[in-house]
Design an enzyme around this catalytic site. Structure first.
Site, mmCIF file in Angstrom:
data_model
loop_
_atom_site.group_PDB
_atom_site.id
_atom_site.type_symbol
_atom_site.label_atom_id
_atom_site.label_comp_id
_atom_site.label_asym_id
_atom_site.label_seq_id
_atom_site.Cartn_x
_atom_site.Cartn_y
_atom_site.Cartn_z
ATOM 1 C CE1 TYR A 181 36.305 44.179 -56.467
ATOM 2 C CE2 TYR A 181 34.900 44.919 -58.348
ATOM 3 C CZ TYR A 181 36.061 44.511 -57.963
ATOM 4 O OH TYR A 181 35.569 43.820 -58.794
ATOM 5 C CG HIS A 182 34.355 49.741 -57.742
ATOM 6 N ND1 HIS A 182 33.784 50.257 -57.018
ATOM 7 C CD2 HIS A 182 33.547 49.680 -58.769
ATOM 8 C CE1 HIS A 182 32.775 49.447 -56.895
ATOM 9 N NE2 HIS A 182 33.064 48.435 -58.600
ATOM 10 C CG ASP A 550 29.556 50.608 -69.090
ATOM 11 O OD1 ASP A 550 30.033 50.737 -67.405
ATOM 12 O OD2 ASP A 550 30.610 50.313 -70.149
#
Length: 674
Positions: A181-182, A550
């Protein structure tokens, strides 16, 4: 002669039937454990059939909520978990032996699984009944998402520990979930998604083989526990073919590389979250159609249909989704599964020459890339050399260049950008969700209460055992579960292992990259750069910083590549720097501008820290700061007041427009301070 009809699904008794729907999930978690528990129970009551837990960045990166680095992130992108007492509240009134729980957790997977096991033990639940998945794909974390904690070799060691424990104790649990996904979010092409995720699975299984902890029969069961989590983008025909290629390639790898005889253990079991990268801030209502089309790519082909599906919300390019937005996404997949005839037919594409040819083409190219990586030493070595990371940066740069030139059309962004304002944004909250900043106090107070009540001598003994076992190279599951029972915190568990294993900073992948972009805007920026050099005697210098926890680094990487392409000197050290680190780098490198990238919702707190540090160093006026990321429009005026010169959001997709603006800010600031 059989009278069965080709368009009908027959069960094992020969009776006509239809398929069961996939598991409906919503990736969710926010604020604190109490609020997240209410959200989960509400979603289950609405027809969601599985949990997908989002943890906040501090939990993902191995910090407790009371640590300085964690405070800006508490509850922002997921639920904060510090101790077993938090887990008890998170799963309050939920039957852990009945639900299927997926945890999007990687660097601290072992810890979160240990908490889950300890809670089940305290509730008297038979561990064999636990079902679920820990994502636990550290290779893609080094490549794309950044919530790694330990170096690559030690990260793989912990994954192997979990397979060894789970197969013998919680056999229905998937210890890791190989996650492409990433990779797609970081720019991967379908071939790269296939190749890099299958290399990851091979890396894990080879490490398990090397430990030699299973019989041949148990190793087959172990292979059967490897699951996958993929992405699906707008090119839904190609995405459907990608899923068929995944299924066939995995079967071939299981048979040919590992000799798995039982077809049941060779099944490609996968869940999906469809693409968020392509969702737009402009005309955000269009994202609802994008999400539906992307869902078709992983549901149309029965032979490659997902086992679980979670959909993003229409407004994820704006900020965090509200519960109503997530409900809308859940309803979309319920309508697809229950109102259409999709589940009544056998595979619609078997026998299609077009599909077969496309699948074979993807397989051939993916096999070549897999072999290239294996010949160069395998998945861990490709992390250390930066090969896979640099390939993703190249792919993302090419994608951005195509959008910038209009070669890749994005409706509402680079074509048909004029439209009637969306009424979905008219609500008092602006159509986005905001975490109550005061809610973090509840999380910290709960942690302090647990620390005050627990037996600290037991905590110290458990942490010592964890450290001793880590130094001795033992399986760490038993020691970690003991820590969970003793109310050790997330930060304490991680710090103990950091002391033994150390930390790691992977290559950024931006070195030497350029954009395939040549246009008038680029020439304008280069002319400004030339004028700056003539006037000030050096190239404009920019520090690109990713402060806080992040790890989504696409934006920082693209700005770094674009700035270098335009003629800047670029200083980019990668993710997870403190405000102090960034300011010190800026001063030491004598830069002309600081570029900050933030997507986690912690921009207000982190920008406050950064501007205070600049002020403390007497550099607030000398070095302008620009900010990019998912920043709600309502927050921008306050950020300007704090000193941010310009805020770029996802709608600012034209890289040379951005560089032109930055260059103007740099020139104006230089001339003012001259």
């Amino acid at each position: 002669m059989s009278d069965k009809k080709e368009h009908i699904i027959y069960d094992q008794d020969g009776k006509p039937g239809k398929d069961r729907p996939w598991i409906f999930r919503t990736y969710a978690g926010h604020t604190n454990v109490r609020a997240s528990n209410e959200l989960y129970r509400s979603n289950l009551a609405k027809g969601q059939t599985g949990l997908s837990i989002a943890f906040d960045l501090a939990t993902q990166c191995g910090y407790s909520s009371d640590e300085d680095i964690a405070r800006p992130e508490i509850g922002k992108v997921g639920v904060p978990i510090n101790t077993l007492d938090d887990f008890a509240i998170l799963f309050d009134q939920m039957a852990m032996d009945e639900i299927n729980t997926s945890m999007t957790i990687n660097g601290t997977s072992m810890w979160l699984l240990s908490l889950y096991i300890a809670l089940a033990e305290e509730r008297g639940i038979d561990l064999a009944k636990l079902q679920g998945t820990t994502q636990n794909d550290l290779i893609k974390e080094f490549l794309a998402r950044g919530t790694y904690v330990f170096p690559p070799d030690q990260s793989i060691k912990l994954i192997v520990d979990m397979y060894e424990y789970c197969l013998n104790n919680i056999p229905k649990w998937n210890p890791s979930n190989v996650c492409s996904y990433h990779l797609q979010e970081a720019g991967a092409t379908p071939v790269q998604e296939l190749a890099y995720s299958l290399v990851t699975a091979i890396t894990v299984l080879d490490a398990i083989k090397e430990r030699n902890c299973f019989s041949d029969e148990d190793f087959e069961r172990c292979v059967g526990r490897v699951s996958f989590f993929v992405n699906a983008g707008m090119r839904f025909v190609e995405e459907m073919c990608k899923m068929r290629a995944f299924t066939e390639l995995w079967d071939e790898i299981c048979q040919q590389r590992y000799g798995v005889k039982n077809a049941k253990y060779r099944r490609f079991r996968y869940g999906v979250q469809v693409n968020s990268l392509g969702l737009t801030e402009e005309q955000p209502e269009n994202n609802a159609w994008r999400i539906l089309i992307e869902a078709l790519g992983v549901t149309l082909s029965r032979n490659a249909r997902c086992r679980a599906l979670q959909l993003p919300a229409w407004n994820e390019a704006l900020s965090l989704p509200r519960p109503w937005d997530q409900q809308w996404s859940l309803r979309l997949q319920q309508i697809l599964a229950y109102e259409t005839d999709l589940l009544e037919y056998p595979d619609l594409f078997d026998g299609s020459l077009v599909v077969e040819s496309k699948v074979n083409d993807l397989k051939t190219k993916a096999k070549a890339e897999i072999q290239k990586i294996l010949d160069a030493g395998g998945g861990v070595e490709a992390i250390k050399t930066g090969y896979m990371k640099s390939q993703l940066v190249i792919s993302q740069s090419e994608r951005m260049a195509k959008i910038n030139t209009g070669e890749q059309i994005v409706v509402g962004k680079n074509r048909w950008a004029d439209g009637i304002a969306s009424p979905l944004l008219d609500a008092a909250d602006g159509g986005v969700f905001k975490v109550d900043p005061d809610s973090a106090a509840e999380t910290i107070n709960a942690l302090l209460e647990t620390k005050a009540k627990r037996d600290n001598s037991k905590v110290e003994a458990c942490l010592k055992q964890l450290m001793d076992d880590a130094k001795a190279g033992k399986n760490l599951m038993a020691a970690s579960i003991a820590c969970a029972h003793a109310r050790v915190s997330t930060g304490e568990w991680s710090a103990t292992l950091r002391e033994v294993y150390g930390e790691y900073r992977p290559p950024t992948g931006v070195e030497g990259q350029t954009l395939s972009l040549e246009n008038d805007k680029l020439q304008t920026v280069r002319e400004k750069v030339a004028k700056f050099m003539e006037e000030f005697g050096h190239r404009p210098r920019i520090v690109v910083g990713k402060p806080g926890l992040d790890g989504h680094s696409n934006g920082a990487e693209m700005i770094s590549v674009a700035a270098r392409h335009a003629g800047f000197d670029v200083i980019y050290f990668g993710i997870r720097l403190s405000a102090v680190d960034i300011v010190q780098s800026a001063i030491e490198e004598d830069v002309d501008v600081i570029g900050i990238s933030l997507l986690s919702g912690s921009h207000n707190e982190i920008i406050e820290q950064l501007m205070q540090e600049l002020d403390k160093e007497g550099a607030k006026d000398a070095i302008p700061v620009i900010l990019g990321g998912i920043i709600p429009q309502a927050d921008i005026p306050e950020l300007h007041k704090k000193g941010i010169r310009q805020v770029f959001t996802p709608k600012d997709y034209d890289l040379m427009d951005i560089m032109n603006t930055i260059m103007d800010i740099v020139m104006e600031n230089k001339q003012r301070n001259a």
